[in-house]
Motif scaffolding. Structure first.
Motif, PDB file in Angstrom:
ATOM      1  N   ALA A 262      14.080  42.132  -2.505  1.00 19.13           N
ATOM      2  CA  ALA A 262      14.791  41.108  -3.270  1.00 19.13           C
ATOM      3  C   ALA A 262      15.646  41.704  -4.379  1.00 19.13           C
ATOM      4  CB  ALA A 262      13.799  40.119  -3.863  1.00 19.13           C
ATOM      5  N   GLY A 263      15.433  43.001  -4.706  1.00 21.18           N
ATOM      6  CA  GLY A 263      16.207  43.628  -5.762  1.00 21.18           C
ATOM      7  C   GLY A 263      15.827  43.113  -7.140  1.00 21.18           C
ATOM      8  N   HIS A 264      16.648  43.476  -8.117  1.00 20.73           N
ATOM      9  CA  HIS A 264      16.406  43.016  -9.489  1.00 20.73           C
ATOM     10  C   HIS A 264      16.669  41.522  -9.593  1.00 20.73           C
ATOM     11  CE1 HIS A 264      16.390  42.973 -13.870  1.00 20.73           C
ATOM     12  NE2 HIS A 264      17.519  42.287 -13.815  1.00 20.73           N
ATOM     13  N   GLN A 265      15.780  40.808 -10.269  1.00 24.82           N
ATOM     14  CA  GLN A 265      15.905  39.362 -10.433  1.00 24.82           C
ATOM     15  C   GLN A 265      15.736  38.975 -11.894  1.00 24.82           C
ATOM     16  OE1 GLN A 265      16.862  37.252  -8.099  1.00 24.82           O
ATOM     17  NE2 GLN A 265      16.848  38.798  -6.474  1.00 24.82           N
ATOM     18  N   GLU A 266      16.588  38.079 -12.363  1.00 26.90           N
ATOM     19  CA  GLU A 266      16.522  37.628 -13.752  1.00 26.90           C
ATOM     20  C   GLU A 266      15.348  36.674 -13.981  1.00 26.90           C
ATOM     21  OE1 GLU A 266      18.307  38.649 -16.242  1.00 26.90           O
ATOM     22  OE2 GLU A 266      19.607  39.952 -15.052  1.00 26.90           O
ATOM     23  N   HIS A 267      15.009  35.870 -12.970  1.00 30.12           N
ATOM     24  CA  HIS A 267      13.959  34.861 -13.134  1.00 30.12           C
ATOM     25  C   HIS A 267      12.759  35.231 -12.258  1.00 30.12           C
ATOM     26  CE1 HIS A 267      16.750  32.444 -15.434  1.00 30.12           C
ATOM     27  NE2 HIS A 267      17.636  32.596 -14.478  1.00 30.12           N
ATOM     28  N   VAL A 268      12.027  36.248 -12.704  1.00 33.46           N
ATOM     29  CA  VAL A 268      10.901  36.769 -11.934  1.00 33.46           C
ATOM     30  C   VAL A 268       9.827  35.720 -11.666  1.00 33.46           C
ATOM     31  CG1 VAL A 268       8.963  38.403 -12.017  1.00 33.46           C
ATOM     32  CG2 VAL A 268      11.281  39.175 -12.553  1.00 33.46           C
ATOM     33  N   PRO A 269       9.469  34.843 -12.625  1.00 35.62           N
ATOM     34  CA  PRO A 269       8.418  33.852 -12.346  1.00 35.62           C
ATOM     35  C   PRO A 269       8.687  32.991 -11.118  1.00 35.62           C
ATOM     36  CG  PRO A 269       8.800  33.953 -14.698  1.00 35.62           C
ATOM     37  CD  PRO A 269       9.871  34.792 -14.056  1.00 35.62           C
ATOM     38  N   ASP A 270       9.961  32.709 -10.813  1.00 34.90           N
ATOM     39  CA  ASP A 270      10.269  31.939  -9.605  1.00 34.90           C
ATOM     40  C   ASP A 270       9.786  32.672  -8.359  1.00 34.90           C
ATOM     41  OD1 ASP A 270      11.494  30.315 -11.410  1.00 34.90           O
ATOM     42  OD2 ASP A 270      13.528  30.596 -10.651  1.00 34.90           O
ATOM     43  N   TYR A 271       9.946  34.001  -8.364  1.00 31.57           N
ATOM     44  CA  TYR A 271       9.538  34.813  -7.211  1.00 31.57           C
ATOM     45  C   TYR A 271       8.022  34.987  -7.179  1.00 31.57           C
ATOM     46  CZ  TYR A 271      14.393  35.677  -6.228  1.00 31.57           C
ATOM     47  OH  TYR A 271      15.717  35.505  -5.887  1.00 31.57           O
ATOM     48  N   LEU A 272       7.398  35.019  -8.342  1.00 29.38           N
ATOM     49  CA  LEU A 272       5.940  35.068  -8.381  1.00 29.38           C
ATOM     50  C   LEU A 272       5.342  33.795  -7.800  1.00 29.38           C
ATOM     51  CD1 LEU A 272       5.432  36.638 -11.923  1.00 29.38           C
ATOM     52  CD2 LEU A 272       4.892  37.722  -9.736  1.00 29.38           C
ATOM     53  N   CYS A 273       5.969  32.666  -8.095  1.00 29.39           N
ATOM     54  CA  CYS A 273       5.492  31.396  -7.526  1.00 29.39           C
ATOM     55  C   CYS A 273       5.535  31.425  -6.002  1.00 29.39           C
ATOM     56  CB  CYS A 273       6.344  30.236  -8.044  1.00 29.39           C
ATOM     57  SG  CYS A 273       6.023  29.764  -9.757  1.00 29.39           S
ATOM     58  N   MET A 289       3.301  43.656 -17.496  1.00 28.65           N
ATOM     59  CA  MET A 289       3.705  42.280 -17.778  1.00 28.65           C
ATOM     60  C   MET A 289       3.718  41.442 -16.498  1.00 28.65           C
ATOM     61  SD  MET A 289       4.067  42.010 -21.009  1.00 28.65           S
ATOM     62  CE  MET A 289       5.083  40.560 -21.317  1.00 28.65           C
ATOM     63  N   ALA A 290       4.177  42.029 -15.389  1.00 30.49           N
ATOM     64  CA  ALA A 290       4.237  41.289 -14.133  1.00 30.49           C
ATOM     65  C   ALA A 290       2.847  40.851 -13.689  1.00 30.49           C
ATOM     66  CB  ALA A 290       4.901  42.126 -13.044  1.00 30.49           C
ATOM     67  N   LEU A 291       1.849  41.688 -13.926  1.00 25.89           N
ATOM     68  CA  LEU A 291       0.463  41.331 -13.587  1.00 25.89           C
ATOM     69  C   LEU A 291       0.014  40.122 -14.405  1.00 25.89           C
ATOM     70  CD1 LEU A 291      -2.356  41.882 -12.339  1.00 25.89           C
ATOM     71  CD2 LEU A 291      -2.755  43.467 -14.245  1.00 25.89           C
ATOM     72  N   LEU A 292       0.280  40.155 -15.712  1.00 26.45           N
ATOM     73  CA  LEU A 292      -0.112  39.040 -16.571  1.00 26.45           C
ATOM     74  C   LEU A 292       0.619  37.757 -16.175  1.00 26.45           C
ATOM     75  CD1 LEU A 292      -0.172  40.764 -20.091  1.00 26.45           C
ATOM     76  CD2 LEU A 292      -2.080  40.399 -18.500  1.00 26.45           C
ATOM     77  N   GLU A 293       1.898  37.878 -15.851  1.00 25.99           N
ATOM     78  CA  GLU A 293       2.672  36.703 -15.445  1.00 25.99           C
ATOM     79  C   GLU A 293       2.136  36.117 -14.140  1.00 25.99           C
ATOM     80  OE1 GLU A 293       6.637  38.188 -15.347  1.00 25.99           O
ATOM     81  OE2 GLU A 293       6.988  37.833 -17.486  1.00 25.99           O
ATOM     82  N   ALA A 294       1.810  37.001 -13.180  1.00 26.39           N
ATOM     83  CA  ALA A 294       1.267  36.522 -11.911  1.00 26.39           C
ATOM     84  C   ALA A 294      -0.052  35.789 -12.125  1.00 26.39           C
ATOM     85  CB  ALA A 294       1.075  37.709 -10.955  1.00 26.39           C
ATOM     86  N   MET A 295      -0.911  36.342 -12.972  1.00 28.79           N
ATOM     87  CA  MET A 295      -2.191  35.696 -13.249  1.00 28.79           C
ATOM     88  C   MET A 295      -1.985  34.376 -13.990  1.00 28.79           C
ATOM     89  SD  MET A 295      -4.394  39.099 -14.273  1.00 28.79           S
ATOM     90  CE  MET A 295      -5.929  38.218 -14.648  1.00 28.79           C
ATOM     91  N   ALA A 341      -9.691  31.530   1.771  1.00 34.00           N
ATOM     92  CA  ALA A 341      -8.736  30.764   0.965  1.00 34.00           C
ATOM     93  C   ALA A 341      -9.368  30.219  -0.316  1.00 34.00           C
ATOM     94  CB  ALA A 341      -8.155  29.623   1.793  1.00 34.00           C
ATOM     95  N   GLU A 342     -10.609  29.758  -0.232  1.00 30.16           N
ATOM     96  CA  GLU A 342     -11.254  29.195  -1.427  1.00 30.16           C
ATOM     97  C   GLU A 342     -11.494  30.273  -2.471  1.00 30.16           C
ATOM     98  OE1 GLU A 342     -15.146  26.522  -2.750  1.00 30.16           O
ATOM     99  OE2 GLU A 342     -14.815  27.034  -0.641  1.00 30.16           O
ATOM    100  N   LYS A 343     -11.927  31.436  -2.035  1.00 33.14           N
ATOM    101  CA  LYS A 343     -12.137  32.557  -2.954  1.00 33.14           C
ATOM    102  C   LYS A 343     -10.822  32.928  -3.629  1.00 33.14           C
ATOM    103  CE  LYS A 343     -13.603  37.413  -3.091  1.00 33.14           C
ATOM    104  NZ  LYS A 343     -14.214  38.531  -2.329  1.00 33.14           N
ATOM    105  N   SER A 344      -9.776  32.969  -2.837  1.00 35.45           N
ATOM    106  CA  SER A 344      -8.454  33.294  -3.362  1.00 35.45           C
ATOM    107  C   SER A 344      -8.037  32.295  -4.436  1.00 35.45           C
ATOM    108  CB  SER A 344      -7.440  33.306  -2.215  1.00 35.45           C
ATOM    109  OG  SER A 344      -6.150  33.639  -2.681  1.00 35.45           O
ATOM    110  N   MET A 345      -8.254  31.011  -4.164  1.00 32.06           N
ATOM    111  CA  MET A 345      -7.880  29.966  -5.120  1.00 32.06           C
ATOM    112  C   MET A 345      -8.686  30.091  -6.415  1.00 32.06           C
ATOM    113  SD  MET A 345      -8.173  25.825  -4.658  1.00 32.06           S
ATOM    114  CE  MET A 345      -9.974  25.948  -4.558  1.00 32.06           C
ATOM    115  N   LEU A 346      -9.987  30.356  -6.306  1.00 37.60           N
ATOM    116  CA  LEU A 346     -10.838  30.477  -7.487  1.00 37.60           C
ATOM    117  C   LEU A 346     -10.462  31.687  -8.335  1.00 37.60           C
ATOM    118  CD1 LEU A 346     -14.316  29.547  -5.959  1.00 37.60           C
ATOM    119  CD2 LEU A 346     -12.882  28.146  -7.473  1.00 37.60           C
ATOM    120  N   LEU A 347     -10.119  32.790  -7.689  1.00 40.46           N
ATOM    121  CA  LEU A 347      -9.692  33.977  -8.423  1.00 40.46           C
ATOM    122  C   LEU A 347      -8.390  33.697  -9.171  1.00 40.46           C
ATOM    123  CD1 LEU A 347     -10.426  36.901  -5.921  1.00 40.46           C
ATOM    124  CD2 LEU A 347     -11.680  36.314  -7.996  1.00 40.46           C
ATOM    125  N   GLY A 348      -7.492  32.946  -8.526  1.00 39.12           N
ATOM    126  CA  GLY A 348      -6.234  32.598  -9.177  1.00 39.12           C
ATOM    127  C   GLY A 348      -6.453  31.760 -10.424  1.00 39.12           C
TER     128      GLY A 348
END
Length: 385
Positions: A262-273, A289-295, A341-348
């Motif tokens: 995807a290259g460099h992106q100005e709005h990273v949270p959109d891609y994290l979603c 920072m990307a790890l914290l934003e993803a979490m 899937a449930e484990k994944s959701m709970l970790l998120g």
């Protein structure tokens, strides 16, 4: 109101990566503290300068490419004499060296050095240049820096081996939780534009495509999952020196239809979603920072057990940790989240709670303000809000 504490941040400003995002976020929250008067000096125009100007604080850009290194020092001296900061807060090698030398000429100022991570391993001429910067930075820091701010306990331990432990504090990175909210529409929009199907499992990473981030490890781990029949798509957000090498590896592994650059992106949270799982395969990190934003966006996370990452993720509680360089372990951890899937959701969900508890921008700014006010500097002791 008593005299405000004048703080001037000095930074390179040539990139828009983790350290730059953190600086912009920190300034956004520090400016709410009525005890502080802020200004920023950057050595390059760019995204960071644009973001800081929106905050209505003084921003001065001294073009490094135009004035040269000694020109930076001369113009910093002029700015410091005009703004008269009590504290100069630096962020990387070059800006710390230049600002520390300028502060010595001006006098009556404390220097704070933020250390966003440990030195990256470079080879060849770049490696020699980096070694020279590290040595010079260390020499000048022992002379001029009054406080070192480590973004993780891991970095703090390394710093206390070089400098007095009394001069080193840990203030974790923080993210702007007000602006980080999961958005289903943004998720659908990004996935549609990138050609992802509804049944595709998007495993993503955000960061520079560089050896220390080891994005090739994620590609190899995904290869095993794809061979086993999982509908995995890899989304790499960012650019860097490994891009050509990675594209060659993707072709070599016959993954051209499975990996999206995807290259460099100005709005990273959109891609994290848009990601079903966030993966971090780095060989070393501070507090990404990307790890914290993803979490913060509730994305389940698999990350390597390096640097400051274990300070963020408790394995099996708010994410999964694997050893760096172990493609099989990375692949198995991703498989675990895909199949459960449930484990994944709970970790998120637990990841979001973890960031709210310890890694918010508000908490980062609060701790930074307290550190500023605790320095022994020649200002009235009655500074108050």
């Amino acid at each position: 109101m008593s005299e405000r504490l004048r703080v001037c941040h000095v930074a390179m400003g040539d990139l828009w990566a983790g350290a730059e995002v953190q600086l912009a976020t920190l300034i956004r929250y520090l400016r709410k503290d009525q005890r502080l008067s802020l200004s920023v000096v950057l050595f390059n125009e760019g995204k960071l300068a644009d973001e800081l100007r929106k905050l209505s604080i003084p921003v001065r850009v001294i073009e490094e490419s135009r004035v040269g290194f000694f020109g930076l020092i001369r113009q910093l001296i002029v700015w410091f004499k005009e703004f008269r900061p009590h504290i100069i807060h630096t962020h990387k090698y070059k800006d710390n060296i230049a600002a520390s030398l300028a502060s010595w000429v001006v006098g009556g100022v404390s220097v704070v050095r933020m250390v966003h991570g440990l030195p990256e391993p470079f080879r060849g001429l770049k490696g020699l240049n980096m070694k020279a910067y590290v040595l010079l930075d260390g020499f000048i820091s022992r002379w001029r820096v009054g406080r070192f701010v480590a973004v993780s306990e891991n970095v703090k331990v390394a710093l206390t081996k070089q400098y007095s432990a009394d001069h080193v504090v840990c203030i974790h990175n923080g993210v702007d939780l007000e602006s980080l909210q999961y958005d289903e529409r943004k998720r659908d929009d990004v996935r549609f534009r990138l050609g992802f199907g509804r049944e595709d499992i998007v495993v993503g990473a955000v960061g520079r495509l560089s050896p220390v981030k080891a994005p090739d490890r994620l590609v190899r781990a995904a290869k095993q999952l794809i061979q086993d029949g999982y509908r995995v798509r890899v989304l790499l957000v960012g650019d860097g020196p490994m891009q050509h090498e990675l594209r060659h590896l993707v072709s070599e592994l016959n993954l051209d239809l499975h990996v999206v650059f995807a290259g460099h992106q100005e709005h990273v949270p959109d891609y994290l979603c848009a990601m079903d799982i966030f993966a971090l395969s780095s060989l070393h990190e501070g507090i990404p920072m990307a790890l914290l934003e993803a979490m913060a966006l509730g994305r389940p996370v698999v990350a390597t057990h390096v640097g400051g990452i274990p300070e963020v993720i408790q394995h099996g509680v708010c994410g999964l940790l694997v050893q760096s360089g172990d493609d099989v372990a990375l692949s198995n951890a991703l498989r675990d989240l895909i199949e459960h899937a449930e484990k994944s959701m709970l970790l998120g969900r637990a990841g979001r709670a973890r960031v709210e508890q310890e890694f918010s921008a508000a908490r980062m700014a609060e701790r930074t303000s307290a550190m500023y006010l605790g320095l022994r500097i020649p200002i009235p002791q009655t500074v108050s809000s």
